[in-house]
Design a protein around this motif. Structure first.
Motif, PDB file in Angstrom:
ATOM      1  N   ALA A 149      13.702  32.381 -53.742  1.00 22.74           N
ATOM      2  CA  ALA A 149      14.336  33.659 -54.353  1.00 22.74           C
ATOM      3  C   ALA A 149      15.203  34.268 -53.698  1.00 22.74           C
ATOM      4  O   ALA A 149      16.381  34.511 -54.127  1.00 22.74           O
ATOM      5  N   TYR A 150      15.142  34.055 -52.244  1.00 21.20           N
ATOM      6  CA  TYR A 150      16.186  34.863 -51.304  1.00 21.20           C
ATOM      7  C   TYR A 150      17.537  33.964 -51.691  1.00 21.20           C
ATOM      8  O   TYR A 150      18.594  34.681 -51.530  1.00 21.20           O
ATOM      9  N   VAL A 151      17.623  32.878 -51.972  1.00 18.64           N
ATOM     10  CA  VAL A 151      19.083  32.056 -51.893  1.00 18.64           C
ATOM     11  C   VAL A 151      19.790  32.382 -53.290  1.00 18.64           C
ATOM     12  O   VAL A 151      20.982  32.152 -53.350  1.00 18.64           O
ATOM     13  N   VAL A 152      19.207  32.899 -54.234  1.00 23.74           N
ATOM     14  CA  VAL A 152      19.934  33.195 -55.527  1.00 23.74           C
ATOM     15  C   VAL A 152      20.082  34.452 -55.696  1.00 23.74           C
ATOM     16  O   VAL A 152      20.390  34.820 -56.992  1.00 23.74           O
ATOM     17  N   TYR A 153      20.095  35.424 -54.895  1.00 23.93           N
ATOM     18  CA  TYR A 153      20.161  37.047 -55.091  1.00 23.93           C
ATOM     19  C   TYR A 153      21.506  37.264 -54.128  1.00 23.93           C
ATOM     20  O   TYR A 153      21.416  36.758 -53.235  1.00 23.93           O
ATOM     21  N   TYR A 190      12.019  38.909 -43.350  1.00 24.48           N
ATOM     22  CA  TYR A 190      11.043  37.883 -43.535  1.00 24.48           C
ATOM     23  C   TYR A 190      11.623  36.820 -44.404  1.00 24.48           C
ATOM     24  O   TYR A 190      11.491  35.470 -43.872  1.00 24.48           O
ATOM     25  N   MET A 191      12.210  37.251 -45.568  1.00 22.12           N
ATOM     26  CA  MET A 191      12.568  36.164 -46.573  1.00 22.12           C
ATOM     27  C   MET A 191      13.858  35.428 -45.922  1.00 22.12           C
ATOM     28  O   MET A 191      14.002  34.270 -46.380  1.00 22.12           O
ATOM     29  N   PHE A 192      14.705  36.299 -45.558  1.00 20.87           N
ATOM     30  CA  PHE A 192      16.035  35.635 -44.781  1.00 20.87           C
ATOM     31  C   PHE A 192      15.486  34.428 -43.655  1.00 20.87           C
ATOM     32  O   PHE A 192      15.995  33.294 -43.601  1.00 20.87           O
ATOM     33  N   TRP A 193      14.555  34.846 -42.893  1.00 15.77           N
ATOM     34  CA  TRP A 193      13.780  34.009 -42.037  1.00 15.77           C
ATOM     35  C   TRP A 193      13.316  32.420 -42.718  1.00 15.77           C
ATOM     36  O   TRP A 193      13.630  31.349 -42.113  1.00 15.77           O
ATOM     37  N   LEU A 194      12.437  32.836 -43.498  1.00 16.56           N
ATOM     38  CA  LEU A 194      11.973  31.758 -44.443  1.00 16.56           C
ATOM     39  C   LEU A 194      13.133  30.630 -44.697  1.00 16.56           C
ATOM     40  O   LEU A 194      12.961  29.542 -44.932  1.00 16.56           O
ATOM     41  N   ALA A 195      14.222  31.299 -45.468  1.00 13.38           N
ATOM     42  CA  ALA A 195      15.316  30.640 -46.159  1.00 13.38           C
ATOM     43  C   ALA A 195      16.498  30.279 -45.494  1.00 13.38           C
ATOM     44  O   ALA A 195      17.324  29.476 -45.843  1.00 13.38           O
ATOM     45  N   GLN A 196      16.357  30.792 -43.960  1.00 17.37           N
ATOM     46  CA  GLN A 196      17.938  30.417 -43.448  1.00 17.37           C
ATOM     47  C   GLN A 196      18.443  29.155 -43.163  1.00 17.37           C
ATOM     48  O   GLN A 196      19.452  29.030 -42.955  1.00 17.37           O
TER      49      GLN A 196
END
Length: 290
Positions: free
Chosen positions: A71-75, A118-124
């Protein structure tokens, strides 16, 4: 010329053990814990007993369970639900309002900051601006037979009731909820994405029964999703004037049962008020919106 469709990129998020031991990592851990213990750590914004991890399994890591890294990478992204481009913060605010049947935190609230960190770290390490494999819930083909309440009740009794309760009320150990309520006053409200039968069926087929995914057929997943969402749950917080008017404005499609008559009952006509315990607490101390 090769016209084969391009497959979405694969991505594996880092394990919790890789969270760094520094100031950044501290906020990441706060976000992870809010994700796992939402009513406890964000009590001012949660009206039921669900956590973020109730619908986004394995602390938001599991593919096909609407994982946070995908989700993080498409917002920011356009959403038809509210008709404009949403920031990630606004998307999370919607989760609190609908899935958590609560109150949206302010965009700069520490709760949203921690969850986004947290989402940024998961998707970094993930590619950005692209759909990743496992994003969202699987989109299932229409079932061979129209989803059915009776067949769904049989699937529920065989595969779901042991964890979620015979009346869909969920299950807890002491004060800790281990399995979420699927309908009733402690579940998600009529505005949540999981009330859409297609979303629920995709989630169920890919992930349920817990630790035994793959036991159900697509037809069984559709049937039990229909059964689950053929019960009352908290009112859509966008409700205005009547159930019929609210259905016409927000639920006028075949993917929702809101406003339809099932077993002699019009769904939404006896819904508990939106807001859950937050609304009840506000009424008790005289601060409820009038």
């Amino acid at each position: 010329m090769d016209t084969a469709p391009t497959q979405p990129p694969l991505f594996t998020p880092p394990p919790a053990s890789a969270i760094p031991d520094n100031a950044f990592g501290k906020i990441v851990r706060q976000g992870e814990q809010i994700f796992l213990r939402t009513p406890e750590l964000a009590p001012g914004f949660v009206g039921n007993n669900l956590t973020c991890a109730s619908c986004h399994l394995d602390a938001g890591r599991r593919p096909d369970s609407a994982p946070m890294w995908a989700a993080y990478v498409v917002y920011p992204a356009y959403r038809a639900k509210n008709g404009h481009v949403n920031t990630l913060a606004e998307r999370l605010q919607g989760c609190f309002r609908f899935s958590m049947n609560g109150k949206p935190p302010a965009a700069d609230d520490p709760v949203l900051t921690a969850l986004q960190t947290y989402m940024f770290w998961l998707a970094q390490e993930a590619p950005t601006g692209v759909k990743l494999a496992g994003q969202g819930y699987p989109k299932l083909a229409p079932p061979p037979q129209k989803p059915d309440y009776v067949r769904g009740s049989e699937v529920f009794g065989q595969f779901c009731a042991a964890c979620h309760g015979s009346q869909g009320q969920g299950q807890k150990q002491g004060d800790h909820w281990v399995f979420p309520a699927l309908w009733g006053p402690d579940s998600y409200n009529w505005g949540a994405g999981m009330h859409q039968i297609g979303n629920a069926a995709g989630f169920i087929l890919a992930n349920m029964p817990l630790a035994q995914a793959g036991l159900l057929s697509p037809q069984e997943a559709w049937d039990v999703a229909y059964f689950m969402n053929a019960h009352e749950r908290p009112q859509d917080p966008r409700y205005k004037d009547s159930v019929a008017a609210t259905r016409k404005r927000y639920h006028d499609d075949d993917d929702t049962l809101y406003g339809l008559e099932i077993n002699g009952h019009v769904l939404g006509s006896e819904s508990p008020p939106a807001g859950g315990r937050l609304q009840r607490d506000a009424e008790a101390d005289g601060t409820a919106a009038r």
